[in-house]
Design a protein around this motif. Sequence first.
Motif, PDB file in Angstrom:
ATOM      1  N   PHE A 189      -7.233  -2.922   6.436  1.00 38.58           N
ATOM      2  CA  PHE A 189      -7.681  -1.767   7.207  1.00 38.58           C
ATOM      3  C   PHE A 189      -6.626  -0.653   7.163  1.00 38.58           C
ATOM      4  O   PHE A 189      -6.942   0.521   6.937  1.00 38.58           O
ATOM      5  CB  PHE A 189      -7.943  -2.196   8.657  1.00 38.58           C
ATOM      6  N   CYS A 194      -7.146   3.457   7.901  1.00 40.67           N
ATOM      7  CA  CYS A 194      -6.217   4.150   8.802  1.00 40.67           C
ATOM      8  C   CYS A 194      -4.966   4.523   8.013  1.00 40.67           C
ATOM      9  O   CYS A 194      -3.875   4.006   8.231  1.00 40.67           O
ATOM     10  CB  CYS A 194      -5.884   3.262   9.998  1.00 40.67           C
ATOM     11  N   PRO A 199      -6.227   9.600   7.810  1.00 35.41           N
ATOM     12  CA  PRO A 199      -7.047   8.464   8.257  1.00 35.41           C
ATOM     13  C   PRO A 199      -8.524   8.822   8.177  1.00 35.41           C
ATOM     14  O   PRO A 199      -8.913   9.949   8.513  1.00 35.41           O
ATOM     15  CB  PRO A 199      -6.600   8.261   9.706  1.00 35.41           C
ATOM     16  N   CYS A 201     -11.224   8.652   9.841  1.00 35.86           N
ATOM     17  CA  CYS A 201     -11.763   8.395  11.188  1.00 35.86           C
ATOM     18  C   CYS A 201     -13.285   8.466  11.214  1.00 35.86           C
ATOM     19  O   CYS A 201     -13.930   7.728  11.978  1.00 35.86           O
ATOM     20  CB  CYS A 201     -11.186   9.376  12.194  1.00 35.86           C
ATOM     21  N   PHE A 206     -13.760   1.936  14.496  1.00 29.27           N
ATOM     22  CA  PHE A 206     -13.192   2.096  15.844  1.00 29.27           C
ATOM     23  C   PHE A 206     -13.293   3.521  16.372  1.00 29.27           C
ATOM     24  O   PHE A 206     -12.725   3.814  17.418  1.00 29.27           O
ATOM     25  CB  PHE A 206     -11.693   1.727  15.822  1.00 29.27           C
ATOM     26  N   CYS A 210     -11.028   4.266  19.485  1.00 26.72           N
ATOM     27  CA  CYS A 210      -9.626   4.549  19.165  1.00 26.72           C
ATOM     28  C   CYS A 210      -9.129   5.699  20.048  1.00 26.72           C
ATOM     29  O   CYS A 210      -9.664   6.804  20.022  1.00 26.72           O
ATOM     30  CB  CYS A 210      -9.525   4.904  17.687  1.00 26.72           C
ATOM     31  N   GLN A 218      -4.179  11.569  16.078  1.00 29.12           N
ATOM     32  CA  GLN A 218      -3.933  10.661  14.938  1.00 29.12           C
ATOM     33  C   GLN A 218      -2.712  11.081  14.123  1.00 29.12           C
ATOM     34  O   GLN A 218      -1.906  10.251  13.744  1.00 29.12           O
ATOM     35  CB  GLN A 218      -5.135  10.628  13.965  1.00 29.12           C
TER      36      GLN A 218
HETATM   37  S1  SF4 Z   1     -10.306   6.196  14.342  1.00 26.30           S
HETATM   38 FE1  SF4 Z   1      -8.240   5.515  14.895  1.00 26.30          FE
HETATM   39  S2  SF4 Z   1      -8.041   3.503  13.948  1.00 26.30           S
HETATM   40 FE2  SF4 Z   1      -9.760   4.536  12.970  1.00 26.30          FE
HETATM   41  S3  SF4 Z   1      -8.888   5.553  11.156  1.00 26.30           S
HETATM   42 FE3  SF4 Z   1      -8.891   7.044  12.838  1.00 26.30          FE
HETATM   43  S4  SF4 Z   1      -6.862   6.849  13.747  1.00 26.30           S
HETATM   44 FE4  SF4 Z   1      -7.186   5.002  12.525  1.00 26.30          FE
END
Ligand code: SF4
Length: 353
Positions: A189, A194, A199, A201, A206, A210, A218
Amino acid sequence: MSEDNISLFSPRLLDWHKSLDRPLPWKGIKDPYLIWVSEIILQQTRAAQATPYYHKITERFPTVASLAAVPIDELLSMWQGLGYYSRARNLHFSAQIIMDNFGGEFPSNYKDIISLKGVGKYTAAAIGSFAFGLPHPVIDGNVIRVLSRYFDLDEPVDTSEGLNKINHLVQLVFNAKKPAKFNQAIMDFGATVCLPKKPACSSCPFTSFCQASLNNTQSLRPIKTKKLKRKQRNFNFLMISKGAKIYIQKRVEKDIWQELYQLPMIEGVAFSKKSKLEKEAIDKWGTAVELEPIFTHKQLLTHQSIHSIVWKASMAPKGFSIPEGKWVNKADLGDYGFPKTLALFLKDFLYIR
Ligand code: SF4
């Protein structure tokens, strides 16, 4: 962070992992020796670069006994291009320890696994969980990044307090019943979703849980306080040849690239000070020398920045004495392990390998 966010982490992670298509040759294997070799190669090395080395080394040495029996020079030569050669030396040393102290059987408990040279907490947790199902979570840069974002950790992770916090968080979300699956999933992952800079997102399982995503922080996580300072080193290598032979020298000092070969080297003199370098060569090796620069290279290591120059050296081939040195035919240089800088030089200038 709600209880739900903690309890949902592992099921969502494992669910996401089922659909991931990231085949790697060491994934899913149970042989602790092969897992160990892959994990040592993967320290400081990306999976794509590690793969051909993993194949080459495990095909040549399929068992711990075969690795323990080989001269270290052979392994170092195969390691060429991977860098961080202490990994190869530790691998070789530990293979001999496994033969001598564990009867040739790879140890199956965490305490013995982590006692092997070159095996830290992360590698011991990876080997222990993948090979023996031991309930130890892996914690590396990927895991730290994922958890510091998921929990939007506003403490620096490069302090002991921050690391304690990460240790606590990983224990909260860790799936001790499926340690191998959890560890593999969180590693994948961090490596595919991430990511450090961008990332993903929008496609993350998540995204609605998150905390960093919800707070739009982030890019600020993980927080680090310490700036890496690299020591600057100047290496002046001298290419001394005699017909089809070149003079090489083994690095025996406790330093980077220990046990690898190099061209005779003078460290510290600035590249612009050619006459000073020529004088040092006389002082060091007792023979006059004329130098012509033919190759430069810069290599960044974690804590060092190595600036190298190769000088073509014209000197009387008789009369100098360089410790640990010898003449080697150019055609045979491929049998020796050289640091990356010199491997590139030899490839460019002498067409080795
Ligand atoms: S939502 Fe959170 S865990 Fe997912 S990629 Fe973005 S920063 Fe990472």
